[in-house]
Design a protein around this motif. Structure first.
Motif, mmCIF file in Angstrom:
data_model
loop_
_atom_site.group_PDB
_atom_site.id
_atom_site.type_symbol
_atom_site.label_atom_id
_atom_site.label_comp_id
_atom_site.label_asym_id
_atom_site.label_seq_id
_atom_site.Cartn_x
_atom_site.Cartn_y
_atom_site.Cartn_z
ATOM 1 N N ILE A 104 0.865 -1.179 0.000
ATOM 2 C CA ILE A 104 0.000 0.000 0.000
ATOM 3 C C ILE A 104 0.901 1.228 0.000
ATOM 4 O O ILE A 104 1.651 1.445 0.963
ATOM 5 N N PRO A 105 0.885 2.042 -1.058
ATOM 6 C CA PRO A 105 1.762 3.226 -1.112
ATOM 7 C C PRO A 105 1.578 4.127 0.095
ATOM 8 O O PRO A 105 0.481 4.195 0.678
ATOM 9 N N ALA A 106 2.637 4.835 0.451
ATOM 10 C CA ALA A 106 2.631 5.673 1.660
ATOM 11 C C ALA A 106 1.489 6.673 1.659
ATOM 12 O O ALA A 106 0.788 6.836 2.676
ATOM 13 N N ASP A 107 1.255 7.368 0.532
ATOM 14 C CA ASP A 107 0.202 8.376 0.511
ATOM 15 C C ASP A 107 -1.173 7.751 0.656
ATOM 16 O O ASP A 107 -2.070 8.314 1.298
ATOM 17 N N VAL A 108 -1.358 6.552 0.079
ATOM 18 C CA VAL A 108 -2.644 5.853 0.209
ATOM 19 C C VAL A 108 -2.850 5.412 1.656
ATOM 20 O O VAL A 108 -3.951 5.549 2.214
ATOM 21 N N PHE A 109 -1.779 4.882 2.258
ATOM 22 C CA PHE A 109 -1.877 4.444 3.650
ATOM 23 C C PHE A 109 -2.213 5.610 4.574
ATOM 24 O O PHE A 109 -3.092 5.506 5.442
ATOM 25 N N ARG A 110 -1.530 6.739 4.404
ATOM 26 C CA ARG A 110 -1.771 7.886 5.279
ATOM 27 C C ARG A 110 -3.188 8.428 5.102
ATOM 28 O O ARG A 110 -3.829 8.844 6.075
ATOM 29 N N ALA A 111 -3.687 8.425 3.872
ATOM 30 C CA ALA A 111 -5.061 8.866 3.635
ATOM 31 C C ALA A 111 -6.047 7.897 4.285
ATOM 32 O O ALA A 111 -7.089 8.308 4.829
ATOM 33 N N LEU A 112 -5.710 6.607 4.253
ATOM 34 C CA LEU A 112 -6.576 5.580 4.841
ATOM 35 C C LEU A 112 -6.718 5.781 6.348
ATOM 36 O O LEU A 112 -7.839 5.800 6.886
ATOM 37 N N VAL A 113 -5.598 5.939 7.048
ATOM 38 C CA VAL A 113 -5.672 6.086 8.507
ATOM 39 C C VAL A 113 -6.258 7.437 8.903
ATOM 40 O O VAL A 113 -6.881 7.569 9.963
ATOM 41 N N ALA A 114 -6.063 8.453 8.067
ATOM 42 C CA ALA A 114 -6.629 9.767 8.365
ATOM 43 C C ALA A 114 -8.146 9.735 8.278
ATOM 44 O O ALA A 114 -8.848 10.440 9.023
ATOM 45 N N ALA A 115 -8.681 8.898 7.378
ATOM 46 C CA ALA A 115 -10.131 8.847 7.172
ATOM 47 C C ALA A 115 -10.830 7.843 8.086
ATOM 48 O O ALA A 115 -12.052 7.902 8.240
ATOM 49 N N HIS A 116 -10.062 6.949 8.699
ATOM 50 C CA HIS A 116 -10.675 5.884 9.496
ATOM 51 C C HIS A 116 -9.993 5.772 10.860
ATOM 52 O O HIS A 116 -8.953 5.102 10.991
ATOM 53 N N PRO A 117 -10.528 6.414 11.888
ATOM 54 C CA PRO A 117 -9.911 6.397 13.220
ATOM 55 C C PRO A 117 -9.685 4.999 13.774
ATOM 56 O O PRO A 117 -8.695 4.757 14.468
ATOM 57 N N ARG A 118 -10.580 4.058 13.474
ATOM 58 C CA ARG A 118 -10.404 2.707 14.019
ATOM 59 C C ARG A 118 -9.183 2.027 13.402
ATOM 60 O O ARG A 118 -8.472 1.269 14.077
ATOM 61 N N ILE A 119 -8.949 2.287 12.114
ATOM 62 C CA ILE A 119 -7.754 1.731 11.478
ATOM 63 C C ILE A 119 -6.506 2.452 11.994
ATOM 64 O O ILE A 119 -5.458 1.829 12.221
ATOM 65 N N LEU A 120 -6.614 3.752 12.225
ATOM 66 C CA LEU A 120 -5.500 4.501 12.811
ATOM 67 C C LEU A 120 -5.128 3.925 14.162
ATOM 68 O O LEU A 120 -3.947 3.716 14.463
ATOM 69 N N ARG A 121 -6.143 3.633 14.980
ATOM 70 C CA ARG A 121 -5.860 3.093 16.315
ATOM 71 C C ARG A 121 -5.165 1.733 16.228
ATOM 72 O O ARG A 121 -4.354 1.388 17.082
ATOM 73 N N PHE A 122 -5.491 0.975 15.196
ATOM 74 C CA PHE A 122 -4.836 -0.330 15.041
ATOM 75 C C PHE A 122 -3.348 -0.173 14.764
ATOM 76 O O PHE A 122 -2.510 -0.875 15.334
ATOM 77 N N PHE A 123 -3.019 0.754 13.868
ATOM 78 C CA PHE A 123 -1.618 0.898 13.469
ATOM 79 C C PHE A 123 -0.818 1.801 14.399
ATOM 80 O O PHE A 123 0.408 1.692 14.458
ATOM 81 N N ASP A 124 -1.485 2.697 15.112
ATOM 82 C CA ASP A 124 -0.772 3.634 15.978
ATOM 83 C C ASP A 124 -0.581 3.001 17.339
ATOM 84 O O ASP A 124 -1.506 2.872 18.123
ATOM 85 N N ARG A 125 0.678 2.607 17.626
ATOM 86 C CA ARG A 125 0.982 1.939 18.886
ATOM 87 C C ARG A 125 0.660 2.785 20.100
ATOM 88 O O ARG A 125 0.405 2.298 21.199
#
Length: 604
Positions: A104-125
């Motif tokens: 998953i390209p970096a810009d796509v990944f960052r947009a993904l976590v920015a738009a989805h707090p639950r996914i952000l919480r998964f990846f953000d230790r």
């Protein structure tokens, strides 16, 4: 291929949280690549340009020394730490067998976590904390204190000070020399010490004021003020930073707020007439822990308040001992070490303490101090602070000695760092005064830190000793649990989680001559002073917070079930999210242990 990728994402957490159309859109932006055994996906210090999701094969994650941190298999992701920090890889990822992965390209990944707090919480230790209930007792004094309090010189005539207080409508004035606090004069002092005694109006404030009042720094908690006020019977607290008066907090300032149950508990402790009453008060600590954890207070607040109670019980026992035995023959200082010394007590604590006696003490004086130590330690045991299994208590004459002997102890441990010396030093470097003549401690503390920091051999031995506590890491993103016995299939959150960080914090404090005893404060000071790298220190702080919070939540759950709290938690009791991030926290600790062991754990 997009349909196949979307189906894979639908079966993999956290992408299964996406709506079908969002998942299909993401699948259209995802790449696919093969890897051969030996391929380095990225190395430490290199840019991380994509998040990788393993479909087949194995990836080894290693640190700068090549030490294995983790083995990842299918459906494991990697690369998020670099993407969510500065885009630079903090570890090396190497394929150990052929396979495939989605990218998953970096810009796509960052947009993904920015738009989805639950996914952000998964990846953000670091898991941003949910909104916590605002509680005045857990606020810093700096948020509530009155800045620029009324001051005067100690020689100011009493009548002039009283007029200033009346003009400003305040209940106290601080006597200062420059910015240094010399005393405090309250309306109560004027009534009981001046008017009632018929003193002349031009009597100097210095003759009526309370000299050398108790002070706290602006970073202290309001709860600290409440506890001091209740325990010591005072109504005003000067706030001092770096030896300078910066504010005042009074009981009147706090009347609009309800006192927490911790302050009410300390009120009962201060009024206790015997050890049985103290034990009854201490039995309310588990309920307080549940209340504090349920209110989502961070671990450093919970453990500070719990430790305050242990401190108050200890001081009340010292007072009761003196009432029974009479005044001490020479000045003494009771100190705590271990978790109480670091202000990190939880629902499970034994007692670790010692006595420093004035050098004027003679051998016959020990009869008094042996009796005092026995009275206090017995009272602590009755209150639930059980006797130390290693006999690290003031009841042991070895830990009840004049100041000159304590200096000899520390010199010996530093100059001859054998295994026993390392163990003793690890405990005794966490000393904190609790009651008595605090003037007996500062010189000992400063001299010891300076001597330890200059002795590289001693520091090296301390580092080696600290690395004996291993994190509970297994392979394939699992945990190495206890294999048999009462705690089978659990991990020890204390000895394999908290203690390794405590050990690292102590090493940083020795290396940097940092005066803090609290582990979290040591980590922050180490980052601020450059003893540890900013990135490594922040990662370690995040990891420590996560493990310490998890430990307290585990204990609170046990208490609510009616079970005695302990430190053994079954990973199976956690969600996939919690297990993933807890394991990441252990990886960080292992990385920092490896760095300390190789000599890279300090400066950038």
């Amino acid at each position: 291929m997009t349909t196949e990728i979307s189906a894979t994402l639908a079966q993999t957490h956290p992408y299964d949280l996406l709506a079908p159309d969002e998942r299909d859109a993401l699948a259209g932006k995802v790449g696919r690549r093969t890897m051969a055994a030996g391929d380095v996906i990225y190395a430490i210090g290199q840019p991380v340009t994509e998040l990788c999701l393993i479909l087949s094969g194995r990836i080894e994650i290693t640190d700068q020394d090549g030490d294995l941190l983790s083995i990842l298999g299918p459906r494991n992701s990697f690369g998020e730490r670099g993407l969510m920090r500065d885009g630079i890889a903090p570890v090396t990822a190497t394929a150990t067998e052929p396979g495939e992965m989605l990218t998953i390209p970096a810009d796509v990944f960052r947009a993904l976590v920015a738009a989805h707090p639950r996914i952000l919480r998964f990846f953000d230790r670091t898991r941003p904390a949910s909104a916590r209930r605002q509680d005045v007792t857990t606020m810093a004094l700096s948020a509530l204190m009155t800045r620029g309090p009324l001051t005067c010189a100690p020689e100011t005539p009493l009548i002039e000070a009283a007029r200033k207080m009346r003009e400003l409508g305040v209940s106290c004035i601080i006597a200062c020399e420059g910015q240094s606090v010399r005393g405090i004069l309250t309306t109560g002092d004027i009534t009981s010490r001046a008017v009632a005694e018929g003193l002349p109006p031009r009597t100097p404030v210095a003759q009526v004021m309370t000299p050398d009042p108790i002070t706290l720094p602006p970073a202290a908690l309001v709860a600290d003020v409440l506890h001091k006020m209740v325990e010591r019977g005072i109504t005003h607290m000067p706030v001092v930073e770096g030896g300078r008066l910066v504010g005042i907090l009074t009981q009147t300032d706090l009347t609009r707020f309800q006192a927490t149950s911790s302050a009410a508990l300390i009120h009962d402790i201060a009024a206790a007439s015997d050890s049985a009453a103290l034990a009854r008060a201490a039995r309310r600590i588990p309920d307080l822990l549940v209340q504090l954890v349920s209110a989502q207070n961070p671990h450093q607040v919970v453990t500070r308040l719990i430790t305050d109670i242990g401190d108050a019980i200890t001081r009340r026992l010292l007072a009761l001992a003196e009432e029974k035995l009479g005044p001490p023959p020479v000045p003494y200082l009771w100190l705590a070490c271990g978790s109480q010394g670091r202000q990190e007590q939880t629902g499970v604590s034994d007692q670790d303490n010692c006595l420093i006696l004035d050098d004027a003490a003679t051998p016959p004086d020990d009869e008094y101090f042996a009796a005092l130590a026995g009275f206090v330690s017995d009272g602590l045991d009755e209150a639930g602070y059980f006797y130390c299994p290693g006999d690290m208590m003031a009841t042991n004459i070895k830990w009840r000695q004049p100041l000159r002997v304590w200096k000899q102890y520390f010199r010996g441990w530093i100059n001859r760092p054998d295994p026993e010396a390392q163990m003793l030093a690890s405990v005794m470097f966490d000393l904190r005064p609790i009651g008595g003549a605090e003037s007996l401690f500062p010189d000992l503390h400063a001299e010891t830190l300076a001597a330890a920091a200059k002795n590289s051999i001693f520091v090296s031995h301390m580092i080696s000793n600290s690395l004996k506590h291993h994190t509970p890491l297994g392979l394939f993103r699992g945990f190495a649990t206890v294999r048999s016995g009462e705690h089978k299939n659990t991990i020890d959150l204390k000895h394999n989680g908290v203690v390794p960080v405590v050990d690292l914090g102590r090493i940083y404090a020795l290396k940097g001559e940092l005066t803090e005893a609290n582990t979290r404060a040591r980590l922050l000071a180490a980052i601020e002073t450059g003893v540890v790298s900013t990135s490594g220190g922040r990662d370690l702080l995040d990891a420590y917070d996560m493990i310490a919070d998890t430990r307290l939540a585990h204990q609170a759950t046990q208490i609510k079930r009616g079970d005695p709290p302990d430190n053994f938690m079954a990973p199976a009791d956690l969600s996939d999210f919690e297990r993933s991030h807890l394991r990441d926290a252990f990886v960080v600790i292992k990385t920092m242990q490896n760095a300390a062991g190789s000599g890279r754990g300090y400066l950038n």
